[in-house]
Design an enzyme around this catalytic site. Sequence first.
Site, PDB file in Angstrom:
ATOM      1  N   CYS A   1      -4.705   6.210 -10.768  1.00  0.00           N
ATOM      2  CA  CYS A   1      -4.164   4.848 -10.830  1.00  0.00           C
ATOM      3  C   CYS A   1      -4.712   4.092 -12.039  1.00  0.00           C
ATOM      4  CB  CYS A   1      -4.495   4.103  -9.555  1.00  0.00           C
ATOM      5  SG  CYS A   1      -6.243   4.217  -9.159  1.00  0.00           S
TER       6      CYS A   1
ATOM      7  N   GLU B   1       4.356   2.617 -15.311  1.00  0.00           N
ATOM      8  CA  GLU B   1       3.315   3.540 -14.863  1.00  0.00           C
ATOM      9  C   GLU B   1       3.941   4.931 -14.758  1.00  0.00           C
ATOM     10  OE1 GLU B   1       1.843   3.435 -10.802  1.00  0.00           O
ATOM     11  OE2 GLU B   1      -0.159   3.826 -11.565  1.00  0.00           O
TER      12      GLU B   1
HETATM   13  P1  NAP Z   1       3.572   5.389  -2.696  1.00  0.00           P
HETATM   14  O1  NAP Z   1       4.865   6.036  -2.870  1.00  0.00           O
HETATM   15  O2  NAP Z   1       3.507   3.907  -2.709  1.00  0.00           O
HETATM   16  O3  NAP Z   1       2.974   5.949  -1.338  1.00  0.00           O
HETATM   17  C1  NAP Z   1       1.713   5.569  -0.853  1.00  0.00           C
HETATM   18  C2  NAP Z   1       1.685   5.740   0.642  1.00  0.00           C
HETATM   19  O4  NAP Z   1       2.569   4.792   1.257  1.00  0.00           O
HETATM   20  C3  NAP Z   1       2.168   7.108   1.115  1.00  0.00           C
HETATM   21  O5  NAP Z   1       1.413   7.484   2.242  1.00  0.00           O
HETATM   22  C4  NAP Z   1       3.610   6.821   1.469  1.00  0.00           C
HETATM   23  O6  NAP Z   1       4.159   7.762   2.363  1.00  0.00           O
HETATM   24  C5  NAP Z   1       3.481   5.457   2.123  1.00  0.00           C
HETATM   25  N1  NAP Z   1       4.706   4.674   2.199  1.00  0.00           N
HETATM   26  C6  NAP Z   1       5.886   4.846   1.543  1.00  0.00           C
HETATM   27  N2  NAP Z   1       6.752   3.861   1.882  1.00  0.00           N
HETATM   28  C7  NAP Z   1       6.112   3.052   2.763  1.00  0.00           C
HETATM   29  C8  NAP Z   1       6.460   1.854   3.456  1.00  0.00           C
HETATM   30  N3  NAP Z   1       7.642   1.270   3.301  1.00  0.00           N
HETATM   31  N4  NAP Z   1       5.540   1.278   4.266  1.00  0.00           N
HETATM   32  C9  NAP Z   1       4.317   1.820   4.429  1.00  0.00           C
HETATM   33  N5  NAP Z   1       3.932   2.952   3.796  1.00  0.00           N
HETATM   34  C10 NAP Z   1       4.810   3.555   2.967  1.00  0.00           C
HETATM   35  O7  NAP Z   1       2.537   5.867  -3.785  1.00  0.00           O
HETATM   36  P2  NAP Z   1       2.218   7.353  -4.217  1.00  0.00           P
HETATM   37  O8  NAP Z   1       3.338   7.835  -5.052  1.00  0.00           O
HETATM   38  O9  NAP Z   1       1.808   8.159  -3.037  1.00  0.00           O
HETATM   39  O10 NAP Z   1       0.912   7.153  -5.093  1.00  0.00           O
HETATM   40  C11 NAP Z   1       0.947   6.799  -6.403  1.00  0.00           C
HETATM   41  C12 NAP Z   1       0.679   5.319  -6.590  1.00  0.00           C
HETATM   42  O11 NAP Z   1      -0.563   4.966  -5.999  1.00  0.00           O
HETATM   43  C13 NAP Z   1       0.556   4.940  -8.024  1.00  0.00           C
HETATM   44  O12 NAP Z   1       1.289   3.781  -8.261  1.00  0.00           O
HETATM   45  C14 NAP Z   1      -0.933   4.672  -8.194  1.00  0.00           C
HETATM   46  O13 NAP Z   1      -1.251   3.820  -9.244  1.00  0.00           O
HETATM   47  C15 NAP Z   1      -1.304   4.150  -6.882  1.00  0.00           C
HETATM   48  N6  NAP Z   1      -2.738   4.289  -6.635  1.00  0.00           N
HETATM   49  C16 NAP Z   1      -3.528   3.169  -6.712  1.00  0.00           C
HETATM   50  C17 NAP Z   1      -4.904   3.266  -6.523  1.00  0.00           C
HETATM   51  C18 NAP Z   1      -5.783   2.056  -6.603  1.00  0.00           C
HETATM   52  O14 NAP Z   1      -6.914   2.146  -6.153  1.00  0.00           O
HETATM   53  N7  NAP Z   1      -5.328   0.951  -7.145  1.00  0.00           N
HETATM   54  C19 NAP Z   1      -5.467   4.498  -6.233  1.00  0.00           C
HETATM   55  C20 NAP Z   1      -4.650   5.620  -6.165  1.00  0.00           C
HETATM   56  C21 NAP Z   1      -3.274   5.495  -6.366  1.00  0.00           C
HETATM   57  P3  NAP Z   1       4.904   9.051   1.717  1.00  0.00           P
HETATM   58  O15 NAP Z   1       3.866   9.884   1.106  1.00  0.00           O
HETATM   59  O16 NAP Z   1       5.525   9.716   2.852  1.00  0.00           O
HETATM   60  O17 NAP Z   1       5.890   8.530   0.735  1.00  0.00           O
END
Ligand code: NAP
Length: 503
Positions: A315, A413
């Site tokens: 991230c 991103e």
């Molecule tokens: P994501 O698509 O937002 O998914 C994150 C989590 O949310 C997953 O478990 C996902 O399930 C779930 N989810 C999806 N839709 C949801 C909803 N409507 N309500 C509740 N939960 C829901 O993110 P990702 O692609 O897994 O991860 C990448 C992102 O994480 C990047 O943008 C990155 O920058 C960010 N990140 C931020 C940090 C920080 O500390 N700031 C750290 C690590 C990552 P599914 O897997 O089933 O889709």
Amino acid sequence: MKTTSDQNLEKKSPLAHESAHQAGFQFDYDDAPESTSIVQLKEKYDLFVDGKFTPSKSKETLDSINPATGEVLAKISVAGDEDVDKAVESANKAFQKSWGQITPSERSRYLFRIARMIQERAREFAVLETLDNGKPIKETRDVDIPLVAAHFFYYAGWADKLDYLVPGRKVKPIGVAAQVIPWNFPLLMAAWKIAPALAAGNTVVIKPAETTSLSLLLLAEVIQDSGLPPGVVNIVTGAGATGAALVSHKDVQKVAFTGSTEVGKKISQAVIGQNKKLTLELGGKSAHLIFEDAAIDQAIEGVVSGIYFNQGHVCCAGSRLLVEESILDTFVNKLKKRIDQIRVGNPLDKNTDMGAINSEAEYNKIKNIVETSRKEGLEYFESHKQDIPEKGFFLKPCFFKGVSNSHLIMRKEIFGPVLGISTFRTPQEAIQKANDTHYGLAAGLWSEKASKIQKVSGELKAGVIWANTYNKFDPASPFGGYFESGMGREGGLHGLLAYVEVQ
Ligand code: NAP
Ligand code: MG
């Protein structure tokens, strides 16, 4: 006596060892894959509710795959509304009856025990995480899993010292915490969330990302073996709908989310008016500044670890590189040479630097952005190393030069091994360009002048700022962002504050 690498070199090149060296040939290591025999995969994984592995009511499953081979590793249960209900009910009961009644020092003992058990099974966790996520074994072994144990140790130390958290004030736990995490650091993100929640006396229902649930399900075994009272930690696997049902559940008092800005916004809207405490750790587009007085070779290593580490699935990846104009050519030439040395391949191989992109969807997303940016006519460079595996989701490290802040790759991103390089002439211009983004998660700067570091870092709008290093984490330091990178902090005592009511 010839070493293996001598023999390899001779196999690969007709030149003698010495002249090959002079001609700039790279040494290659023999294959050194980590054995997977330590991991016992189940065909299907149930949910973990009330201290037991429990089949989901929906009976639906998802495949978890190994992104380096495409092979299905296991089937994961999908938790529906009824399963989420049961998990929250079990967490609520544990909060009222068991976890809420024991002394802080007993809580501390459980957390210490979990930390030690993670250390004992560290190799198993590392191999499983690499299989399911695609990141290199050297990262899971040396970064992810040690940090997971460190977070449990750190918060174990806090559990019986909460009276000193806010001077002169008492704190109390909030209740049931709903936690939703992403796939880039699966077990580490779980540790960031579970350890402080438990230390403060809360109970947890957590949902991992659908592509990387296995390490958290292995942690469930550790949790069982530690004797933690049933219901203190519950794991509901599934897709976005499971996460949505969990965060908006009426008996949840605290929501902690790490993931994309897009889903973070949806969650904020879903819980608005529900009187829940909310922390959001979201996306980033972090700037990495190189001043002309920087130690260039060290800065090259920092840039490489800042964007190519973990395939760019970080991230806080330093994805916008700002280089002082006077050293641009020197810096870029060195960077080209350095990325030619990055080994992309089998994540289980101990010499691999970059493993596989976690899923086909992410792989396609990154490729599309690279292709669009190439069509925009930007100067593009990718590693010359040809031998990346054909099977699985592998990408070469690459960068674009001569970009401006308005280009797509400087705004969006990407979450992959793609760097955009731009320049600046004065510290003021560097600050202005670095802050020209909707995000504000992290930044890095390289200079041998402490006064410059002080001045510039004071004006950068980012939650974490590294000077003369990058991507370093510690359980005692808070982490979190400004603007579209989220709200609230995790880690350190700040991370604990998000899990208590101050009285
Ligand atoms: P994501 O698509 O937002 O998914 C994150 C989590 O949310 C997953 O478990 C996902 O399930 C779930 N989810 C999806 N839709 C949801 C909803 N409507 N309500 C509740 N939960 C829901 O993110 P990702 O692609 O897994 O991860 C990448 C992102 O994480 C990047 O943008 C990155 O920058 C960010 N990140 C931020 C940090 C920080 O500390 N700031 C750290 C690590 C990552 P599914 O897997 O089933 O889709
Ligand atoms: Mg997987």
